[in-house]
Design an enzyme around this catalytic site. Structure first.
Site, PDB file in Angstrom:
ATOM      1  N   ASN A 105      -3.352   9.673  -6.952  1.00 25.39           N
ATOM      2  CA  ASN A 105      -2.156  10.527  -6.927  1.00 25.39           C
ATOM      3  C   ASN A 105      -0.862   9.713  -6.814  1.00 25.39           C
ATOM      4  OD1 ASN A 105      -3.251  13.337  -6.900  1.00 25.39           O
ATOM      5  ND2 ASN A 105      -4.315  12.562  -5.087  1.00 25.39           N
ATOM      6  N   ASP A 136       0.882  -1.162   0.000  1.00 19.60           N
ATOM      7  CA  ASP A 136       0.000   0.000   0.000  1.00 19.60           C
ATOM      8  C   ASP A 136       0.931   1.226   0.000  1.00 19.60           C
ATOM      9  OD1 ASP A 136      -2.344   1.648   0.500  1.00 19.60           O
ATOM     10  OD2 ASP A 136      -1.574   1.843   2.545  1.00 19.60           O
ATOM     11  N   ASP A 140      -0.079   5.132   0.842  1.00 17.52           N
ATOM     12  CA  ASP A 140      -0.323   6.111   1.920  1.00 17.52           C
ATOM     13  C   ASP A 140      -0.287   5.436   3.292  1.00 17.52           C
ATOM     14  OD1 ASP A 140      -0.870   8.240   0.061  1.00 17.52           O
ATOM     15  OD2 ASP A 140      -2.859   7.402  -0.239  1.00 17.52           O
TER      16      ASP A 140
HETATM   17  C1  BG6 Z   1      -5.744   5.695  -0.091  1.00 14.45           C
HETATM   18  C2  BG6 Z   1      -5.889   6.462   1.197  1.00 14.45           C
HETATM   19  O1  BG6 Z   1      -4.432   5.263  -0.238  1.00 14.45           O
HETATM   20  O2  BG6 Z   1      -6.094   6.527  -1.211  1.00 14.45           O
HETATM   21  C3  BG6 Z   1      -7.301   7.025   1.310  1.00 14.45           C
HETATM   22  O3  BG6 Z   1      -5.627   5.600   2.292  1.00 14.45           O
HETATM   23  C4  BG6 Z   1      -7.604   7.888   0.089  1.00 14.45           C
HETATM   24  O4  BG6 Z   1      -7.418   7.772   2.501  1.00 14.45           O
HETATM   25  C5  BG6 Z   1      -7.423   7.059  -1.174  1.00 14.45           C
HETATM   26  O5  BG6 Z   1      -8.936   8.375   0.152  1.00 14.45           O
HETATM   27  C6  BG6 Z   1      -7.659   7.869  -2.446  1.00 14.45           C
HETATM   28  O6  BG6 Z   1      -6.624   8.814  -2.575  1.00 14.45           O
HETATM   29  P1  BG6 Z   1      -6.572   9.993  -3.632  1.00 14.45           P
HETATM   30  O7  BG6 Z   1      -5.126  10.437  -3.603  1.00 14.45           O
HETATM   31  O8  BG6 Z   1      -6.954   9.416  -4.975  1.00 14.45           O
HETATM   32  O9  BG6 Z   1      -7.516  11.039  -3.170  1.00 14.45           O
HETATM   33 MG    MG Z   2      -2.734   3.155   3.574  1.00 11.68          MG
END
Ligand code: BG6
Ligand code: MG
Length: 211
Positions: free
Chosen positions: A118, A9, A11
């Protein structure tokens, strides 16, 4: 060795961008006058941007139209990307760097399995754009965790079966996704409670995978 690949994973595992998600959502919640704290934030780990907003809106005193929700998601993402733009290679934790290097040396394949749209930007900021054998993220899935799609796609990109892959997670939703996909998991933080391999720190991954 038991596993041929490790699917990480992003984040909260590779980097601390989970804190940036929290800060951006907190700003949105405060502006809207909605109660939001770190405990509620834990429920956002691993779930998509819109699903995160839906959880935050459970505490709202009024209902929001789909248009309003989309606007709030866009605003949150702008704030979040502003925080990401300040990141650099220095923000790659030393223990993560060491684990990635050790796995590569042992010829264990490594991949990303993240719900984030992202992902590419974050990997670039950290200098990891060419590090992983496969990147499966929010741009190539239709269902986010706890659905197993993101991990199954990563395994497919690697040409491996679920049993050959180990998922590393900080989110309970991510552990559930791994389990539903037929994969073992190693968990840090709250994910340690339900993962196949509970870890205090990511360094323990070396022993789990290489022994
Ligand atoms: C995950 C996070 O990795 O990505 C979530 O743990 C987040 O909290 C999700 O909502 C989507 O992320 P992003 O960058 O597309 O807004
Ligand atoms: Mg995570």
């Amino acid at each position: 060795m038991r596993y041929q690949a490790v699917i990480f994973d992003l984040d909260g595992v590779i980097c601390f961008t989970d804190k940036y998600h929290y800060l951006a959502w907190k700003a949105i919640a405060d502006e809207e006058g909605i109660y939001f704290d770190e405990k509620i934030n834990d429920r956002l780990r691993g779930v998509s941007r819109m699903a995160s907003l839906e959880i935050i809106l459970e505490k709202a005193e009024r209902s929001y139209s789909m248009e309003e929700k989309e606007r709030l998601c866009e605003k949150k993402n702008r704030m979040y990307r502003e925080l990401l733009s300040q990141m650099s290679e220095k923000d790659l934790p030393a223990d993560v760097k060491d684990v990635l290097r050790t796995l590569k040396e042992a010829e264990i394949r490594i991949a990303i399995g993240s719900s984030s749209r992202n992902t590419k930007l974050i990997l670039e900021r950290l200098g990891l754009e060419n590090c992983f054998d496969a990147v499966s993220d929010g741009t190539n899935i239709t269902h986010s965790k706890p659905d197993p799609e993101v991990f199954l796609k990563a395994a497919e990109m690697l040409g491996l079966s679920s049993e050959q892959c180990l998922v590393v997670e900080d989110a309970k939703a991510g552990v559930t996704a791994a389990t539903r996909g037929g994969m073992d998991s190693a968990g840090i933080g709250e994910a340690a409670e339900t993962a196949t391999w509970p870890m205090q720190s990511i360094e323990e991954l070396k022993q789990i995978v290489l022994s």
